[in-house]
Design a protein around this motif. Sequence first.
Motif, short mmCIF file in Angstrom:
data_model
loop_
_atom_site.label_atom_id
_atom_site.label_comp_id
_atom_site.label_asym_id
_atom_site.label_seq_id
_atom_site.Cartn_x
_atom_site.Cartn_y
_atom_site.Cartn_z
N ARG A 73 -15.49 -30.76 -26.26
CA ARG A 73 -14.24 -30.14 -26.67
C ARG A 73 -13.19 -30.43 -25.61
O ARG A 73 -13.45 -30.28 -24.41
N GLU A 74 -11.99 -30.83 -26.06
CA GLU A 74 -10.95 -31.17 -25.11
C GLU A 74 -9.66 -30.42 -25.38
O GLU A 74 -9.35 -30.06 -26.52
N PHE A 75 -8.92 -30.24 -24.32
CA PHE A 75 -7.63 -29.55 -24.39
C PHE A 75 -6.61 -30.40 -25.12
O PHE A 75 -6.55 -31.62 -24.93
N VAL A 76 -5.77 -29.72 -25.93
CA VAL A 76 -4.70 -30.41 -26.66
C VAL A 76 -3.33 -29.89 -26.22
O VAL A 76 -2.47 -30.66 -25.79
N ALA A 77 -3.13 -28.56 -26.33
CA ALA A 77 -1.82 -27.99 -26.02
C ALA A 77 -1.97 -26.51 -25.75
O ALA A 77 -2.92 -25.88 -26.22
N THR A 78 -1.02 -25.98 -25.00
CA THR A 78 -1.04 -24.55 -24.71
C THR A 78 0.38 -24.00 -24.65
O THR A 78 1.34 -24.74 -24.35
N ILE A 79 0.50 -22.72 -24.97
CA ILE A 79 1.78 -22.03 -24.86
C ILE A 79 1.48 -20.65 -24.26
O ILE A 79 0.62 -19.93 -24.75
N ASN A 80 2.19 -20.31 -23.20
CA ASN A 80 1.89 -19.03 -22.58
C ASN A 80 2.72 -17.92 -23.23
O ASN A 80 3.44 -18.14 -24.20
N ARG A 81 2.58 -16.72 -22.68
CA ARG A 81 3.18 -15.56 -23.34
C ARG A 81 4.70 -15.59 -23.33
O ARG A 81 5.33 -14.90 -24.13
N ILE A 82 5.29 -16.40 -22.44
CA ILE A 82 6.75 -16.47 -22.42
C ILE A 82 7.25 -17.79 -23.00
O ILE A 82 8.43 -18.11 -22.86
N GLY A 83 6.35 -18.52 -23.65
CA GLY A 83 6.77 -19.70 -24.40
C GLY A 83 6.77 -21.02 -23.66
O GLY A 83 7.24 -22.02 -24.19
N ILE A 84 6.24 -21.03 -22.45
CA ILE A 84 6.15 -22.30 -21.72
C ILE A 84 4.98 -23.11 -22.27
O ILE A 84 3.89 -22.58 -22.46
N THR A 85 5.22 -24.37 -22.53
CA THR A 85 4.22 -25.23 -23.16
C THR A 85 3.73 -26.32 -22.21
O THR A 85 4.42 -26.70 -21.26
N TYR A 86 2.54 -26.82 -22.53
CA TYR A 86 1.98 -27.93 -21.78
C TYR A 86 1.04 -28.69 -22.71
O TYR A 86 0.37 -28.09 -23.56
N TYR A 87 1.03 -30.03 -22.56
CA TYR A 87 0.29 -30.88 -23.49
C TYR A 87 -0.64 -31.85 -22.76
O TYR A 87 -0.35 -32.28 -21.64
N ALA A 88 -1.71 -32.21 -23.43
CA ALA A 88 -2.54 -33.31 -22.95
C ALA A 88 -1.72 -34.59 -23.04
O ALA A 88 -0.90 -34.75 -23.95
N ASP A 89 -1.96 -35.51 -22.14
CA ASP A 89 -1.21 -36.77 -22.14
C ASP A 89 -1.38 -37.52 -23.46
O ASP A 89 -0.45 -38.19 -23.92
N SER A 90 -2.54 -37.39 -24.07
CA SER A 90 -2.83 -38.14 -25.30
C SER A 90 -2.00 -37.70 -26.49
O SER A 90 -1.88 -38.44 -27.47
N VAL A 91 -1.41 -36.51 -26.44
CA VAL A 91 -0.63 -36.01 -27.57
C VAL A 91 0.83 -35.75 -27.22
O VAL A 91 1.63 -35.43 -28.10
N LYS A 92 1.18 -35.90 -25.95
CA LYS A 92 2.53 -35.61 -25.50
C LYS A 92 3.53 -36.49 -26.26
O LYS A 92 3.33 -37.70 -26.40
N GLY A 93 4.58 -35.86 -26.76
CA GLY A 93 5.59 -36.58 -27.52
C GLY A 93 5.29 -36.67 -29.01
O GLY A 93 6.16 -37.06 -29.79
N ARG A 94 4.06 -36.35 -29.40
CA ARG A 94 3.68 -36.41 -30.81
C ARG A 94 3.39 -35.02 -31.39
O ARG A 94 3.65 -34.77 -32.56
N PHE A 95 2.82 -34.14 -30.56
CA PHE A 95 2.44 -32.80 -31.01
C PHE A 95 3.38 -31.77 -30.40
O PHE A 95 3.86 -31.94 -29.27
N THR A 96 3.60 -30.68 -31.15
CA THR A 96 4.43 -29.58 -30.66
C THR A 96 3.74 -28.27 -30.97
O THR A 96 3.41 -27.99 -32.13
N ILE A 97 3.53 -27.47 -29.93
CA ILE A 97 2.94 -26.14 -30.12
C ILE A 97 4.07 -25.12 -30.11
O ILE A 97 5.05 -25.25 -29.36
N SER A 98 3.92 -24.10 -30.95
CA SER A 98 4.92 -23.03 -31.01
C SER A 98 4.22 -21.74 -31.38
O SER A 98 3.09 -21.74 -31.87
N ARG A 99 4.91 -20.63 -31.16
CA ARG A 99 4.34 -19.34 -31.52
C ARG A 99 5.41 -18.46 -32.14
O ARG A 99 6.60 -18.59 -31.82
#
Length: 127
Positions: free
Chosen positions: A45-71
């Motif tokens: 299992r590998e990390f894809v994307a994360t969003i913290n409680r205040i909305g800061i996001t971070y992405y794996a290099d393999s999906v950066k620019g293609r995937f968007t996480i939101s809450r």
Amino acid sequence: QVQLEESGGDLVQAGGSLKLSCAASGRTFSTYGMGWFRQAPGKEREFVATINRIGITYYADSVKGRFTISRDNAKNTVSLQMNSLKPEDTAVYSCAATAYHCSGYGCYTQKGTYDYWGQGTQVTVSS
């Protein structure tokens, strides 16, 4: 206790798009850090994307620019918009929640940080 349920997985052609959603139970959703992970057959299992409680996001290099996480804290949902999909994106995608407040984004990329997991939804990208 948080229960998570993913939806939106499907079969799509390379270059296409999908939006995954994760519905969370509980009244304290806004206080959780959320993540998306994926697991392809025969792989860890590998990390894809994360969003913290205040909305800061971070992405794996393999999906950066293609995937968007939101809450959406009002709806207790976290989403993953996936564009320009590639066959190597094929996997079971799972959302996860953590009550731990990481000091940096690094710990949100680790599976062990998360307390709760959904069952996953299958994404298949054909070439």
